[in-house]
Design a protein around this motif. Sequence first.
Motif, PDB file in Angstrom:
ATOM      1  N   ARG A 330       3.719   5.990  -5.657  1.00  0.00           N
ATOM      2  CA  ARG A 330       4.477   5.033  -4.836  1.00  0.00           C
ATOM      3  C   ARG A 330       3.818   3.666  -4.933  1.00  0.00           C
ATOM      4  N   LEU A 331       4.640   2.618  -4.783  1.00  0.00           N
ATOM      5  CA  LEU A 331       4.141   1.249  -4.754  1.00  0.00           C
ATOM      6  C   LEU A 331       4.525   0.559  -3.455  1.00  0.00           C
ATOM      7  N   ASP A 332       4.864   1.335  -2.447  1.00  0.00           N
ATOM      8  CA  ASP A 332       5.363   0.751  -1.202  1.00  0.00           C
ATOM      9  C   ASP A 332       4.715   1.368   0.036  1.00  0.00           C
ATOM     10  N   GLN A 333       3.485   1.879  -0.103  1.00  0.00           N
ATOM     11  CA  GLN A 333       2.831   2.554   1.020  1.00  0.00           C
ATOM     12  C   GLN A 333       1.991   1.620   1.885  1.00  0.00           C
ATOM     13  N   GLY A 334       1.824   0.375   1.460  1.00  0.00           N
ATOM     14  CA  GLY A 334       1.118  -0.603   2.294  1.00  0.00           C
ATOM     15  C   GLY A 334      -0.377  -0.404   2.383  1.00  0.00           C
ATOM     16  N   VAL A 335      -0.971   0.349   1.424  1.00  0.00           N
ATOM     17  CA  VAL A 335      -2.429   0.536   1.439  1.00  0.00           C
ATOM     18  C   VAL A 335      -2.988   0.319   0.038  1.00  0.00           C
ATOM     19  N   LEU A 336      -4.232  -0.118   0.005  1.00  0.00           N
ATOM     20  CA  LEU A 336      -4.948  -0.283  -1.244  1.00  0.00           C
ATOM     21  C   LEU A 336      -5.647   1.022  -1.610  1.00  0.00           C
ATOM     22  N   GLY A 337      -5.625   1.363  -2.884  1.00  0.00           N
ATOM     23  CA  GLY A 337      -6.433   2.471  -3.355  1.00  0.00           C
ATOM     24  C   GLY A 337      -7.834   1.971  -3.666  1.00  0.00           C
TER      25      GLY A 337
END
Length: 448
Positions: A330-337
């Motif tokens: 996903r690219l829309d979870q609002g968190v940084l890996g």
Amino acid sequence: MAKAAGRGPRNLARVALLCAVAALAVLAFTGLHGLLVLLAEFVGLVVMAVGAWWALAHRGVARAVGAVLAVAAPIAVVALALVSEVLLPVTVSLALWFAGLTLARSALRAARPPKAMPEREAPAPRRPVLIMNPKSGGGKVERFQLVRKAEELGAEVVLLDTSVQQDVGELARRAVAEGADLLGVAGGDGTQALVAAVAAEAGLPFLVVCAGTRNHFAMDLGLDRTDPSTCLDALRDGVELRVDLGRVGDLPFVNTVSFGAYAEIVQSPQYRDAKTATALDALPDLLLGDSGPRMTAQAGDRRLDAPQALLVSNNPYAAPDATGLGRRPRLDQGVLGVLAVRVDGAAQAAELALLGVRATGLTVTSARRVTVSADAERIPVAVDGEALILPTPVVCTLGARSLRVRVPRNRPGADPAQQGHTHDLDWRDVVRLAFPRPSGAARTEARP
């Protein structure tokens, strides 16, 4: 229908368990010799990891010895299996085990399918403007005739003049001022990020044309990287995704920000022409702490002390193991890996090889904000692969769903089930899926 849908994952889980049991049975059939070869495989993996560490972290004789060990260890294990006449059954056992792992992951994904990023219908743009880099990806713009195809679809194309330095962000802002209602880029991820930031600020949709070298952002959007021209289909029949856009200081990024060893290495002028030689020359000092600033990272509530390498990504990548590398589901979870590596010697290198993500030298987490401090006023940073020097502390944040990305309606990689997983495999989950306990009502009905 629900029962039928549940049988697929359940049957996959049962086959996975059967493969795992069969792998152990085949190994047991080989007797003591097979067990000794299995033990030798683990020892060989440790020796190979130690050898690789010496080869990377040292120079001269130690590097040569390490390289020999890294190559000789697996050869020695195969030779032992041949001499013991158990090579075939051990190979079959390993094949069954990895087949079981693959099927187990497939079963868990099928039982709990990941949700795709939501798509939104949006009218086709009336005045799209696409910025194209003719040199990107070894000349993909010309090879796939992207200018002609884009103009046939009604887009205005701004072709970069690679003989001079051009401000891509300024070109995008000028296009917005002149009435563009969509901005797009045919180029690498670094160029994509600069124009994406302008599109996000203007509230315009953004079009990705995967004409770069690796095109990680395009891959995670599900686009066809083998044919960049298919990305242009979004101009006439597309949908919109709302995705996150990363920020490192004042700079945008769509993929990753790297600190530490990799960021130091890409600063070298020789890196572009001799990547391997440049890395081998620099790594010993970087890994042993003899050069480069000492960093500390604060990822949310978690403190990471002195990582040798630190990767911050726009949304977490799939769990870093052999069956799920290199994708962001996903690219829309609002968190940084966040992925940090700290290996202090050969023992920790061996632990990393044996335990993977469970090793003490590897930290995998996520956070909404990552702050990197150092004992230097400025540190090397690689932003989407571009070598930069930034003042400390360096702050990474995320604009949650701030970017409207227009993509073709039909995309080959859009199925989230094909995009890896984000959790470790737990065989207990596989057993529960394969042999579910009956509900209370079912147990009551079963009683005489």
